[in-house]
Write an enzyme that holds these catalytic residues in place. Sequence first.
Site, PDB file in Angstrom:
ATOM      1  N   LYS A  18       1.051  -1.163  -0.005  1.00 26.95           N
ATOM      2  CA  LYS A  18      -0.003  -0.192   0.159  1.00 26.95           C
ATOM      3  C   LYS A  18       0.933   1.177  -0.005  1.00 26.95           C
ATOM      4  CE  LYS A  18      -3.746  -2.567   2.253  1.00 26.95           C
ATOM      5  NZ  LYS A  18      -4.548  -3.066   3.496  1.00 26.95           N
TER       6      LYS A  18
ATOM      7  N   GLN B 121      -4.378  -1.742   9.704  1.00 27.60           N
ATOM      8  CA  GLN B 121      -4.357  -3.179   9.072  1.00 27.60           C
ATOM      9  C   GLN B 121      -4.959  -4.191  10.235  1.00 27.60           C
ATOM     10  OE1 GLN B 121      -3.136  -3.727   5.755  1.00 27.60           O
ATOM     11  NE2 GLN B 121      -4.060  -5.671   6.487  1.00 27.60           N
TER      12      GLN B 121
ATOM     13  N   ASP C  51     -10.908   2.539   4.176  1.00 22.09           N
ATOM     14  CA  ASP C  51     -10.917   0.912   3.843  1.00 22.09           C
ATOM     15  C   ASP C  51     -12.518   0.514   3.476  1.00 22.09           C
ATOM     16  OD1 ASP C  51      -9.004  -0.858   3.750  1.00 22.09           O
ATOM     17  OD2 ASP C  51      -8.487  -0.984   6.044  1.00 22.09           O
TER      18      ASP C  51
END
Length: 293
Positions: A52, A96, A119
């Site tokens: 990412k 994460q 997200d």
Amino acid sequence: MTLLDGKLLSENIKAEIAADVEHLRERGGKIPHLAAVLVGENAASQVYVNSKIKSCEQVGFKSTLIRRDADISENELLDIVQGLNNDPDVDGFIVQLPLPKHINEEKITLAIDHRKDVDGFHPINFGRMAQGLPAFLPATPYGIVETLRRYNIETAGKHCVVVGRSNIVGTPISILLSRKGYPGDCTVTLTHSRTKDLPGEVRRADIVVAAIGIPEFIKGDWVKEGAVVIDVGINRIPDATKKSGTRLVGDVDFEEVAPKCSHITPVPGGVGLMTVTALLLNTLKACRKEIYP
Ligand code: NAD
């Protein structure tokens, strides 16, 4: 059979994003800034977060990586989340998953400002998505619909069978593909571990989305001739012929299924790359305040 090439697609989309960033830069606009919080030493999480951050660099975004040891307390992590919520330079951020067991993932997800939730895991974004309102779409389902769109795959009236009902893949993609408009207008069957006669359900599908987490689970004789197959699974299995001793496979038995379908995503090189690209698209939208003006 056409391979749905996530590598090529994501390179094309990243080039488009990079051009947008360049325009922003020329006009003196704000450069998109994504932050990522990584807790602990989970090997897969490290790979995902690194990819990412690297993707941010490729398109000219600013990125910040915040790393903490696995013994960080829940309150300390909540403070980091609050700090990112309040930082005007950060357009979007991710924490994460998975988190260490002593931290309540739901509490962390709820603490993220939904306007920075690139997200798309926050219930506000999920609810808005379900109602067809502007929302940050969860990155993997967003990557899948973008793949269908860019390959001009017909979806209206098609029967789509989703295997797996997780909150981050199976359930949201079933909603997105059943909504009005393109890509959507599918008749969707959402299947899971309690489904009776799963092979029979999958056999009726024009479009199969496999998000189970079991290596090569979907077999050739489960899939109708000419079906479109989206393989979300990322599973590492032993392979003595590889230097590392392992290789990545999806939830679909590619060797058996590929010859039968009209389109299929490879693993690796399919949905995984499009997931990271979708996160970049969400971050660009966050920076431009497209979802929440
Ligand atoms: P999850 O473990 O949260 O959910 C798995 C789902 O599969 C559950 O809903 C369960 O009901 C269903 N399932 C389990 N066993 C089954 C069975 N025998 N028959 C039918 N259904 C069964 O998984 P997830 O987070 O949705 O991830 C699924 C897979 O996708 C994993 O391999 C994961 O690594 C991968 N993944 C990939 C990406 C990507 O970017 N490509 C993103 C997220 C997840």
